[in-house]
Write an enzyme that holds these catalytic residues in place. Structure first.
Site, PDB file in Angstrom:
ATOM      1  N   HIS A 186      92.683  10.850  -7.565  1.00 15.72           N
ATOM      2  CA  HIS A 186      93.588   9.759  -7.936  1.00 15.72           C
ATOM      3  C   HIS A 186      92.984   8.440  -7.494  1.00 15.72           C
ATOM      4  O   HIS A 186      92.728   8.223  -6.304  1.00 15.72           O
ATOM      5  CB  HIS A 186      94.942  10.014  -7.264  1.00 15.72           C
ATOM      6  CG  HIS A 186      96.017   9.073  -7.681  1.00 15.72           C
ATOM      7  ND1 HIS A 186      96.814   9.263  -8.791  1.00 15.72           N
ATOM      8  CD2 HIS A 186      96.451   7.921  -7.120  1.00 15.72           C
ATOM      9  CE1 HIS A 186      97.686   8.287  -8.898  1.00 15.72           C
ATOM     10  NE2 HIS A 186      97.494   7.448  -7.891  1.00 15.72           N
TER      11      HIS A 186
ATOM     12  N   GLY B 298     103.743   8.741  -0.407  1.00 19.50           N
ATOM     13  CA  GLY B 298     104.318   9.368   0.784  1.00 19.50           C
ATOM     14  C   GLY B 298     104.395  10.882   0.748  1.00 19.50           C
ATOM     15  O   GLY B 298     105.168  11.470   1.513  1.00 19.50           O
TER      16      GLY B 298
ATOM     17  N   GLY C 198     100.149   5.089   2.824  1.00 21.40           N
ATOM     18  CA  GLY C 198     100.688   5.228   4.174  1.00 21.40           C
ATOM     19  C   GLY C 198     102.158   4.873   4.320  1.00 21.40           C
ATOM     20  O   GLY C 198     102.667   4.814   5.438  1.00 21.40           O
TER      21      GLY C 198
ATOM     22  N   ASP D  55     103.928  10.213  -6.723  1.00 16.07           N
ATOM     23  CA  ASP D  55     102.957   9.338  -6.072  1.00 16.07           C
ATOM     24  C   ASP D  55     103.635   8.469  -5.017  1.00 16.07           C
ATOM     25  O   ASP D  55     104.407   7.574  -5.342  1.00 16.07           O
ATOM     26  CB  ASP D  55     102.290   8.457  -7.136  1.00 16.07           C
ATOM     27  CG  ASP D  55     101.160   7.624  -6.564  1.00 16.07           C
ATOM     28  OD1 ASP D  55     100.823   7.784  -5.383  1.00 16.07           O
ATOM     29  OD2 ASP D  55     100.611   6.803  -7.329  1.00 16.07           O
TER      30      ASP D  55
ATOM     31  N   ASP E 242      93.432   4.432  -7.415  1.00 17.42           N
ATOM     32  CA  ASP E 242      94.431   3.370  -7.525  1.00 17.42           C
ATOM     33  C   ASP E 242      93.779   2.019  -7.758  1.00 17.42           C
ATOM     34  O   ASP E 242      93.092   1.491  -6.881  1.00 17.42           O
ATOM     35  CB  ASP E 242      95.263   3.301  -6.241  1.00 17.42           C
ATOM     36  CG  ASP E 242      96.204   4.477  -6.116  1.00 17.42           C
ATOM     37  OD1 ASP E 242      96.999   4.690  -7.046  1.00 17.42           O
ATOM     38  OD2 ASP E 242      96.129   5.196  -5.098  1.00 17.42           O
TER      39      ASP E 242
END
Ligand code: DX5
Ligand code: ZN
Length: 228
Positions: free
Chosen positions: A34, A181, A149, A179, A36
């Site tokens: 993944h 936590g 985080g 997506d 970002d």
């Protein structure tokens, strides 16, 4: 239910050493990487561009799941597809039906998949509901976009259940990607409600042994599947 897939989010790793983040995905048996992409406008952070995706592409053959958190996806979509993204995800908040169709056509021409993401408080718009069968993945964000985080916002769970029911009613087998936590402790909740692709940043890369953390998440997810 679709098979569980684990998608480590490299944003949680040292951004100066992203090659190692991808290697960890390979060593841990992840299903996809993944990536970002944030532009400082759509969300309050700036990460990397197509050049970085292209360079990382040489490290492995895993599916590249590029999550565009950018204000003008149409301007950059082709560059990210050509850089080696396999699934390119756009945010519903910056699209409409017409723009979506253009991006979908572009991805199809290049033999790629398109995903649609929604922020925690965004409901799936009508134009997206009509086109769910065109999606490679629906990304349900459980944190506000920008940073790895953060803790999972559990108030998104009813929306996740509504989306899962909609997919079942329509007979759509599109992946539902969660997506934000994701941690071993909440995997059960998420899987029970219909999520099958688990994006994990801190849930992988902040652990003492990130390689092992990938299989740990998979074990937890498979247990949840058995229990449902
Ligand atoms: C947030 C990103 C996420 C994030 C996930 O804007 O879309 O993919 O990196 O990281 P964790 O799992 O740490 O919330
Ligand atoms: Zn993401």
């Amino acid at each position: 239910m679709n098979q569980i897939r684990i998608a480590p989010s490299v944003l949680a790793w040292d951004l100066g050493d992203l090659g190692r983040a991808v290697d960890i995905c390979v060593e841990g048996g992840a299903d996809q990487v993944h990536l970002d992409v944030i532009d400082g406008h759509f969300a309050p952070n700036i990460t990397f561009g197509p050049g970085t995706v292209k360079d990382l592409r040489r490290r492995c053959d895993l599916k590249f799941d590029t999550h565009l958190m950018i204000e003008e996806p149409s301007k950059y979509a082709e560059k990210f597809l050509d850089a080696g993204s396999d699934l390119l995800t756009f945010h519903a908040e910056v699209l409409d039906g017409r723009k979506f169709e253009e991006l979908h056509a572009l991805a199809l021409r290049k033999g790629k998949e398109i995903g649609l993401a929604v922020k925690p408080f965004t409901e799936l718009p009508g134009w997206a509901v009509e086109r769910i069968s065109d999606l490679g993945a629906l990304v349900v964000m459980t944190v506000n976009p920008g940073f790895s985080g953060q803790s999972m916002d559990m108030s998104v769970m009813p929306k996740l259940e509504r989306i899962r029911s909609l997919f079942s009613e329509e007979g759509v087998r599109t992946d539902i990607e969660i997506d934000g936590g994701v941690e071993p402790e909440n995997v059960h909740e998420v899987v029970k409600r219909g999520g099958n692709v688990l994006v994990a940043g801190a849930g992988v890369y902040s652990k003492k042994d990130p390689v092992q953390a990938i299989s740990h998440l998979r074990e937890r997810a498979n247990l949840a599947v058995k229990a449902t």
